[in-house]
Design a protein around this motif. Sequence first.
Motif, PDB file in Angstrom:
ATOM      1  N   PRO A   1      -0.436   8.035   0.074  1.00  7.31           N
ATOM      2  CA  PRO A   1      -1.551   8.649  -0.665  1.00  7.31           C
ATOM      3  C   PRO A   1      -1.052   9.456  -1.858  1.00  7.31           C
ATOM      4  O   PRO A   1       0.008  10.071  -1.809  1.00  7.31           O
ATOM      5  CB  PRO A   1      -2.211   9.554   0.385  1.00  7.31           C
ATOM      6  N   ASP A   2      -1.845   9.440  -2.931  1.00  3.64           N
ATOM      7  CA  ASP A   2      -1.501  10.183  -4.149  1.00  3.64           C
ATOM      8  C   ASP A   2      -1.842  11.657  -3.929  1.00  3.64           C
ATOM      9  O   ASP A   2      -2.998  12.005  -3.683  1.00  3.64           O
ATOM     10  CB  ASP A   2      -2.301   9.621  -5.325  1.00  3.64           C
TER      11      ASP A   2
ATOM     12  N   GLU B   1       0.845  -1.190   0.000  1.00  2.00           N
ATOM     13  CA  GLU B   1       0.000   0.000   0.000  1.00  2.00           C
ATOM     14  C   GLU B   1       0.883   1.244   0.000  1.00  2.00           C
ATOM     15  O   GLU B   1       1.508   1.577   1.007  1.00  2.00           O
ATOM     16  CB  GLU B   1      -0.923   0.009   1.208  1.00  2.00           C
TER      17      GLU B   1
END
Length: 555
Positions: A371-372, A368
């Motif tokens: 975050p983008d 994972e």
Amino acid sequence: MPFRARTVLVALVALLPAPALAGKNGPTLHEPIPADPKEDVALGVALDGDLPAAINTPRGLVSAPDPARPIGTGQTRYNSSPPSDAPGSEFRPDRNTEKPDVRPYDDPFTPSTAPFKRLSAFDTVSSDFVLGVRDTHTTSIAVSPLPAPSAAEETFYADMVIDLAAGHKVRIPTVGPGTRVLHARAGIGTQDVRFTLYKDGAENWFIEGDTTARVRLVMQLAIARSAFGGEFGNPTRAELRAVPPLPSNVQASAVVVQKKIGVSRSMPPRDIVTKLVAYFRAFQDSADEPKGQSDIYLDLALSQKGVCRHRSFAFLITALSLGIPARVVINEAHAWVEVNDGHAWRRIDLGGAGRMQHDPLSSNVSYEPPPDPFAWPQGSTRGQDQADRARQESRTASSPSPSGSGSAAGGNGGPPDPNKPGGVMSSGGGTVSSGGTSGGGTSSTALGSPTAPGMPDERPASSLTMSLGGTDARRGAPLPVKGQVSADGEPCGHVTVEVVLSSRTAGDIPVGVLATDERGVYEGTLVLPSTVPLGDYEAHARTLGDARCGKGKTR
């Protein structure tokens, strides 16, 4: 759900007098003890070449691949053919902007980085718009466990088959820019083979052996988490790496694209990158070839047509023309860019991904990333979407039939296949993979709670179902588990589910943790920990949910 835990006589051996342990010609009483990654990490257990037997990852404990495992006939092999895999290879753009066909994909990393295996990177462009590597000189890569991975780094295992050719460098993949090799071993079974790892100026990796042989290469890798994305830096021009000037004709074409996008060298680098990402993520695949301009770069960039490789190609040229350090990275199924923000190379996915076959998968445990920080246009197909869809299709294909025949992991009635999906890593002590759990279990607190302490929980309660592949099992034996999680009639995707055994005398005994897919379905093969006492139990599944779905437990 009623459940009976069973074992064999070994549980009583410690209570018997010494002479009763085995008769003169009688059998030695024993019980197979499954590998326990939690104990391996705690005790520092190592395999061949000091390779740690297990590592901690954000998704839980991961067991190491066996360096001595025989090489199968169907495994993907990395070799020196075609010659373009050698140092100094090139990438020639094309005008076929249709959605890509289904592409086979080999994933040698655990946790899985699919579809972002870093195989071929390019950082310069010629006057005829062919991408290449500016510095093709290779330097050796050190293999050292020191310094130990920091809190800002992630660790991975690599397991790949290499056709070594004495005196020739063979291209191999890595997980990302700036990767360190902590441990590495190449060999044929238990026989070691001497080798050296190399990288070029764009961080393409190669291996060269002293002999010609087909070997298994197993490594433990460490890499900064920032390499996978996250918040982009805000460097000044002086803090950026120097970018050599482009050929004059390429620079002239790039200026045309700069004006179309509305960027210039006078803007802060972060603003430039933000506008470039938005523009190239807005590309569309098309059956009509882009044309009408003086070169293929202008045709692609001005028409905004193309899939992942076209977007990345045009992004690279535009970024370099603006003095932004960038690379294109390509593998057999996807392409993306890396941009340096003055402190680190960061992966940026521009979308345009097609379909991908996940066969074989090293693990269905996906890494994972951070975050983008950049927005996605509506209807975009991200690389992560590509991988998630392939995992789901592979998981569906390997699910047991409605009649209950077949195994939860392999789907063929046989033992779980560690190369087929069927579970995910736990967030705590139990390790649930496609082959099952390896002891331990975890407490419910390891699942994490999405609500802050003391705050009212306004999420709808989760409703859970669970079915087991039997009503009794032996310690160390596989136990198929399947179920679904929903809240307010909608599936709860990507939430963790803990399976526990409960009894009046033993209380709750965690068995392992699974995770739901997009449909809210969880499925895997668990193994009863060796600490489970004999007796009858109620089996339950429970979850703490996520931001949308609340807590829940099977009744």
